[in-house]
Design an enzyme around this catalytic site. Structure first.
Site, PDB file in Angstrom:
ATOM      1  N   CYS A 154      53.757  68.523  -0.019  1.00  0.00           N
ATOM      2  CA  CYS A 154      54.930  69.223   0.498  1.00  0.00           C
ATOM      3  C   CYS A 154      54.891  70.687   0.080  1.00  0.00           C
ATOM      4  CB  CYS A 154      56.227  68.559   0.038  1.00  0.00           C
ATOM      5  SG  CYS A 154      56.818  69.065  -1.579  1.00  0.00           S
ATOM      6  N   GLU A 155      55.303  71.525   1.008  1.00  0.00           N
ATOM      7  CA  GLU A 155      55.201  72.955   0.732  1.00  0.00           C
ATOM      8  C   GLU A 155      56.323  73.449  -0.170  1.00  0.00           C
ATOM      9  OE1 GLU A 155      55.216  74.737   4.584  1.00  0.00           O
ATOM     10  OE2 GLU A 155      57.389  74.858   4.702  1.00  0.00           O
ATOM     11  N   HIS A 156      57.322  72.628  -0.405  1.00  0.00           N
ATOM     12  CA  HIS A 156      58.424  73.068  -1.252  1.00  0.00           C
ATOM     13  C   HIS A 156      58.146  72.863  -2.732  1.00  0.00           C
ATOM     14  CE1 HIS A 156      60.738  72.049   2.593  1.00  0.00           C
ATOM     15  NE2 HIS A 156      60.543  73.342   2.547  1.00  0.00           N
ATOM     16  N   HIS A 157      57.393  71.825  -3.060  1.00  0.00           N
ATOM     17  CA  HIS A 157      57.144  71.517  -4.475  1.00  0.00           C
ATOM     18  C   HIS A 157      55.657  71.375  -4.805  1.00  0.00           C
ATOM     19  CE1 HIS A 157      61.155  69.897  -3.364  1.00  0.00           C
ATOM     20  NE2 HIS A 157      61.508  70.467  -4.488  1.00  0.00           N
ATOM     21  N   GLN A 186      56.812  67.259   6.635  1.00  0.00           N
ATOM     22  CA  GLN A 186      56.415  66.117   7.476  1.00  0.00           C
ATOM     23  C   GLN A 186      56.702  66.362   8.958  1.00  0.00           C
ATOM     24  OE1 GLN A 186      57.672  62.314   5.887  1.00  0.00           O
ATOM     25  NE2 GLN A 186      57.572  61.370   7.909  1.00  0.00           N
ATOM     26  N   HIS A 245      57.776  60.687  -0.343  1.00  0.00           N
ATOM     27  CA  HIS A 245      57.598  62.016  -0.925  1.00  0.00           C
ATOM     28  C   HIS A 245      57.781  61.963  -2.438  1.00  0.00           C
ATOM     29  CE1 HIS A 245      57.821  64.447   2.927  1.00  0.00           C
ATOM     30  NE2 HIS A 245      58.044  63.209   3.326  1.00  0.00           N
ATOM     31  N   CYS A 302      58.159  64.312  -4.388  1.00  0.00           N
ATOM     32  CA  CYS A 302      59.188  65.254  -4.876  1.00  0.00           C
ATOM     33  C   CYS A 302      60.564  64.603  -4.876  1.00  0.00           C
ATOM     34  CB  CYS A 302      59.184  66.554  -4.076  1.00  0.00           C
ATOM     35  SG  CYS A 302      59.583  66.371  -2.337  1.00  0.00           S
TER      36      CYS A 302
HETATM   37 ZN    ZN Z   1      59.073  68.534  -1.736  1.00  0.00          ZN
END
Ligand code: ZN
Length: 192
Positions: free
Chosen positions: A85-88, A126, A154, A156
């Protein structure tokens, strides 16, 4: 033999140095035995996990397009998928299903899986991953319609944040007749 790298492949030495600094910031001692080789391992691992950025669809498909008179739905499901995931920058993983109705051209089955990997091995969300796979299959086959469904967990969400261990996210992307024709879409969904 040492593999020749792409010009745009990441600088592993530099990433390793950044990881070394990260370890220090986290309160670790990068010189202790178990961690000495960690920065370079992480760098190599990250290079692999993001190699989709350095692949292109023409080489991935590599000419494995075949003529076919069939105008029926082709479905490949349970395609294992690992992304980040690009956020975490934490993994998400699950399974993808791809369906399409060809108009004279079909793709080799393994190529569908390779298309999934090409887009999964990047920093992703996703929803976008699902969309990119659908468009790539559409573009490569000139299909009448394409549907992609991804179910993934996920990390995260599982190991931090809300800490929900069993939640699974489902995303779908439908193009062409899969979007416009309810019956086609229903047939696809019922076969998953
Ligand atoms: Zn994430």
């Amino acid at each position: 033999m040492k593999k020749r790298k792409n010009d745009n492949s990441p600088n592993e030495e530099r990433i390793a140095e950044l990881v070394r600094q990260l370890l220090v910031e986290l309160g670790e001692d990068p010189a202790r035995e178990g961690l000495v080789k960690t920065p370079l391992r992480v760098a190599k691992s990250l290079a692999f996990l993001t190699r989709g950025y350095r692949q292109d669809i023409v080489k991935v498909v590599n000419g494995a397009k075949f003529s076919s008179d069939t105008n029926h739905m082709v479905i490949l499901k349970d395609i294992e998928l690992y992304s980040m995931c690009e956020h975490h920058m934490l993994p998400f993983y699950g399974k993808a299903a791809i369906g399409y109705i060809s108009q004279g051209k079909v793709l080799g089955v393994s190529k569908l899986a390779r298309i999934v990997d090409m887009f999964a091995r990047r920093l992703q969300i996703q929803e976008r991953l699902t969309d990119q796979i659908a468009h790539a299959v559409m573009d490569e086959t000139g299909a009448e319609g394409v549907g992609v469904v991804i179910k993934a967990k996920h990390l995260c969400m599982m190991m931090r944040g809300v800490e929900k261990q069993n939640s699974e996210m489902t995303t779908s992307a439908v193009l062409g007749s899969f979007r416009t024709d309810v019956k086609v879409r229903q047939e696809f969904m019922s076969l998953l």
